[in-house]
Motif scaffolding. Structure first.
Motif, short mmCIF file in Angstrom:
data_model
loop_
_atom_site.label_atom_id
_atom_site.label_comp_id
_atom_site.label_asym_id
_atom_site.label_seq_id
_atom_site.Cartn_x
_atom_site.Cartn_y
_atom_site.Cartn_z
N GLY A 253 73.92 -33.98 11.17
CA GLY A 253 74.71 -34.19 9.97
C GLY A 253 75.84 -35.17 10.16
O GLY A 253 76.32 -35.78 9.19
N ILE A 254 76.31 -35.34 11.40
CA ILE A 254 77.38 -36.31 11.66
C ILE A 254 76.82 -37.59 12.26
O ILE A 254 77.56 -38.42 12.79
N GLY A 255 75.50 -37.76 12.19
CA GLY A 255 74.89 -39.02 12.57
C GLY A 255 74.53 -39.17 14.04
O GLY A 255 74.27 -40.29 14.49
N LEU A 256 74.46 -38.08 14.81
CA LEU A 256 74.03 -38.17 16.21
C LEU A 256 72.51 -38.18 16.23
O LEU A 256 71.87 -37.15 16.05
N ARG A 257 71.91 -39.33 16.48
CA ARG A 257 70.46 -39.48 16.38
C ARG A 257 69.72 -39.01 17.62
O ARG A 257 68.59 -38.52 17.53
N ALA A 258 70.33 -39.19 18.80
CA ALA A 258 69.59 -38.88 20.02
C ALA A 258 70.53 -38.48 21.16
O ALA A 258 71.67 -38.95 21.24
N VAL A 259 70.00 -37.63 22.04
CA VAL A 259 70.66 -37.27 23.30
C VAL A 259 69.66 -37.56 24.41
O VAL A 259 68.55 -37.01 24.41
N GLY A 260 70.02 -38.44 25.32
CA GLY A 260 69.17 -38.73 26.47
C GLY A 260 69.66 -37.98 27.69
O GLY A 260 70.87 -37.95 27.95
#
Length: 616
Positions: A100-107
Motif C-alpha cells: 500500500g505504500i509502494g514497496l514493490r519488492a524485497v530481495g
C-alpha cells in the motif's frame, strides 16, 4: 535476541501510491517457521501479508536502482527458511500496508558487497568487496543480506523504514525523507516531545506483563550518529523486534529519549498509511505483540483523508505539485508576500469540506514548506514567528478548540503560567469555560461543558439535588446554578445555569480517550481567598497551574473521594471541581482532593466522568 554487530547501511528514497489489498483471514500474525513448507508457499504468504510485494532472490528481478555490485543468491535449498522468517516479520505490519505504500519488492541474498566504502564497512575476502547488510533503492524496493536469522530481521525492518520515511498517506513526496529530521531532533532533545502513546488499558496491562525490563534508553547504536534518517531506521529495527517493551515505554516513560524515538516512529507509520486505508497505530502493534488477531472492526474505520488535488492548502502552496515561494525579500530581509501566503492557510482550511482533517494535513504540509524554504534560503525571525502563529491556529482547529481572541481580566494568568506558545493558545480557548462557584460560606470550581450552560463540578461542591449556587465566569458574568445530577460515590455533580434567552457560552469538551501516565495537564480553578481557619491567602481566582499525571487507581471507576487520578499541578482548597485540560484543551480529569501524607493532588478519573455523563 542475540546482539547483532552494528552494521552500516546505505539509503535512498521514493515510493508509489496504492491501496491496501485484502488479505486471507487464515494468515496468522504469529506465523512460525514450520508453517511454510516450500519456497513457493513462503512467497505466497509474504505476498498475502504485504498485499502484493514480491520476495525475490535474483537481483535482475528487482526494480531499477543503484544496487550493490555483488549480490550473492541464497542457495535454493535454504530459501524456504529465510522466506518464512521474512513472511513472519512482514505480518507485523497491517495487512497490505507494505504494498500500500509502494514497496514493490524485497530481495534477499546470502551476501552483499560493494567495491565502494563510505567509511563504515570492512573488506570481505570471500565476497570480494566491502560487506553490506542492506539497501533501499530510493524508490520502490529493498535488498537485504541473510548472514544470520537474527540479523536479517533487523536489516529488513531497518531498510523498510527508510521506505516508510519518505511516504505520506501512501504516496511518495519528494524531500519527505529529510523533512521530519528537525521534528525528530526536537522530540529527542525534549524541546518538543511527543505525547505518550495511547494504548487501550486492557492491552497495555497485558503488554506490561509481557515486556520484561528491556528498554531503549537513548539511541540504539553508534551508527545513529551518521544522520537522523539512520537514527530512525535503527530505532525501527530495535522497536519491531521488541514490540511489547517498546510500546510500554512509549506509554509509560515518554520522557526517555529512546521513547521519543519510538513515538516518532509511530507518527511516521501513521502518516505513511494510504489514504482511506487501515489505521496503523500503537493499538495495532500491541495486538501484534500479544499475538492477537487484528480484527477488521478494530483496525478499519472510516477516515476522511485530504485529497491533494482538491485541498485548498495544497493548491495554494503547491499549485503545480511542487512548493512555490512567491515574492521577494525587502530591504529588511523579509518576504512579506511569503508571510501573507502563510497567514492565509487557516482561512483556506476553513473552506475545506472537512476543516479538521484539512488542518491536520496543513500542519504536515506547513512543516515541510518551512523545511523546503530553509534548505534554500535563510528564514527571517519574523517569518518563523508567522509559521509558529499559524501552527498554533491549526492545532486549535485540529483539536476542535477555538482560539479565544477576546481576552478577559484573568487572561494574563494563562500567559504567566504557560511558556509553550501552542499550549498557551489552546488554553486561552478553554479558559472562558472555567467557573467560580459560591454557595453560602463555601465554594469551589467547575467547567462549562455545553454552550447552553451545563457545568461539571465535584459532588461535594454541590452535594444535593436542587442545591443552588452562584456561577461566575472569567469575564465577570454571573448566573444562578442548580444541581440537576449528583453522584457522591464518584464525587461528581452536574449543574444547570439559568441563562438569558439566546445566550451561548464557551464550552470545553471531554477528551475522546483516557489520559496516560506522564501526560501534561493544565488546571484552572479557584484556590480561595481564605484558609479553612479564616486566614487570608492572597491567592487569585481563576488560578492557572501546569503539571503532569503521576498515578492512576487500579479501579478507575471506584469511589472517588480521593480521586483516582494523581497529579502534581498546584491546587488549594477551592480547586475542587477544577478541570484538568490536556494539550488539546480537552478535559481528562476533575480535581477534587489531595493526600496530606504525600502532598499528591487527586482528581476524579476520566472513566468516572464519562460514565457519569452517560447516565444523564
Amino acid at each position: 535476541m542475540p546482539v547483532w554487530p552494528v552494521p552500516a547501511f546505505m539509503h535512498r528514497r521514493r515510493a508509489t501510491a496504492s491501496f491496501f489489498a485484502p488479505i486471507r483471514t487464515a494468515l496468522s500474525l504469529a506465523l512460525g517457521l514450520a508453517v511454510v513448507a516450500s519456497p513457493a508457499g513462503a512467497q505466497d504468504v509474504f505476498r498475502a501479508a504485504t498485499g502484493g510485494t514480491e520476495l525475490v532472490h535474483d537481483k535482475a528481478r528487482l526494480p531499477d536502482g543503484s544496487w550493490f555490485e555483488i549480490a550473492r543468491p541464497v542457495p535454493e535449498a535454504r530459501r524456504a527458511r529465510v522466506e518464512a522468517i521474512l513472511a513472519r516479520e512482514a505480518a507485523k505490519y497491517p495487512p497490505g500496508f507494505l504494498a500500500g505504500i509502494g514497496l514493490r519488492a524485497v530481495g534477499v541474498f546470502s551476501g552483499l558487497a560493494s567495491t565502494q566504502n563510505d567509511g563504515f564497512h570492512t573488506w570481505d575476502e570471500s565476497l570480494g568487496g566491502y560487506l553490506y547488510y542492506g539497501l533501499w533503492n530510493g524508490r520502490d524496493a529493498v535488498m537485504v543480506a541473510w548472514y544470520s536469522d537474527a540479523q536479517v530481521v533487523l536489516t529488513f525492518h531497518h531498510e523498510v523504514f527508510h521506505h516508510i520515511d519518505s511516504v505520506v498517506r501512501g504516496a511518495f513526496q519528494k524531500g519527505a525523507f529529510h523533512s521530519d529530521d528537525a521534528r525528530f531532533a526536537r522530540a529527542v532533545s525534549g524541546e518538543e516531545p511527543y505525547e505518550p502513546a495511547v494504548i487501550e488499558p486492557a492491552l497495555l496491562k497485558r503488554l506490561r506483563a509481557l515486556s520484561g525490563r528491556k528498554r531503549l534508553a537513548d539511541a540504539v547504536s553508534d551508527y545513529c550518529t551518521k544522520n537522523p534518517g539512520e537514527d530512525q531506521a535503527e530505532t525501527a529495527r530495535w522497536f519491531m523486534t521488541n514490540l511489547a517493551g517498546g510500546l510500554v515505554q512509549a506509554a509509560d516513560a515518554p520522557e526517555l529519549p529512546g521513547s521519543q524515538r519510538i513515538l516518532h516512529l509511530l507518527e511516521a507509520y501513521r502518516s505513511a498509511a494510504p489514504a482511506g486505508g487501515r489505521v496503523f497505530d500503537a493499538n495495532v502493534l500491541a495486538r501484534v505483540a500479544l499475538g492477537d488477531p487484528i480484527a477488521p472492526e478494530t483496525v478499519v474505520r472510516t477516515v476522511r483523508r485530504v485529497d491533494p488535488s482538491t485541498d485548498p492548502v495544497e493548491r495554494h502552496l503547491k499549485p503545480k505539485g511542487e512548493f512555490v515561494v512567491r515574492g521577494k525579500e525587502g530591504p529588511d530581509g523579509v518576504n512579506r508576500t511569503l508571510q501573507a501566503d502563510i497567514l492565509a492557510v487557516p482561512t483556506l482550511v476553513r473552506t475545506a469540506p472537512d476543516p479538521r482533517e484539512s488542518s491536520r494535513h496543513a500542519l504536515t504540509l506547513l512543516e515541510r514548506y518551512e523545511a523546503y524554504i530553509a534548505s534554500r534560503w535563510s528564514v527571517s525571525e519574523s517569518t518563523r514567528a508567522v509559521f509558529e502563529r499559524v501552527r498554533v491556529e491549526l492545532i486549535a482547529l485540529t483539536s476542535g478548540v477555538r482560539l479565544e481572541t477576546k481576552r478577559n481580566r484573568h487572561s494574563d494568568k494563562v500567559d504567566e503560567a504557560i511558556a509553550d506558545p501552542r499550549l498557551r493558545a489552546v488554553i486561552h480557548g478553554v479558559q472562558p469555560a472555567t467557573v467560580r462557584l459560591t454557595r453560602e460560606n463555601s465554594g469551589g470550581s467547575g467547567v462549562v461543558i455545553s454552550e447552553r450552560g451545563r457545568v461539571l463540578t465535584a459532588g461535594h461542591v454541590a452535594p444535593t439535588l436542587g442545591a443552588r449556587l452562584t456561577a461566575e465566569l472569567p469575564d465577570g458574568r454571573r448566573f444562578e446554578a442548580v444541581a440537576i445530577a449528583v453522584d457522591l460515590h464518584l464525587d461528581l455533580a452536574l449543574l444547570q445555569l439559568t441563562l438569558p434567552r439566546g445566550t451561548r457560552l464557551v464550552a470545553a469538551s471531554i477528551a475522546d480517550t483516557a489520559p496516560a501516565l506522564g501526560d501534561r495537564v493544565v488546571t484552572i480553578g479557584q484556590p480561595g481567598s481564605t484558609t479553612p481557619d479564616g486566614e487570608q491567602t492572597g491567592y487569585p481566582s481563576f488560578h492557572v497551574s501546569v503539571g503532569k499525571l503521576r498515578k492512576f487507581a487500579k479501579n478507575r471507576l471506584g469511589g472517588q473521594a480521593l480521586g483516582g487520578t494523581g497529579h502534581d499541578a498546584w491546587t488549594y482548597w477551592g480547586h475542587s471541581g477544577a478541570p484538568l485540560f490536556n494539550d488539546r484543551g480537552h478535559i481528562v480529569a476533575l480535581h477534587n482532593s489531595w493526600d496530606s501524607t504525600t502532598t499528591m493532588r487527586h482528581a476524579v478519573t476520566w472513566e468516572a466522568i464519562t460514565y457519569f455523563l452517560k447516565q444523564q
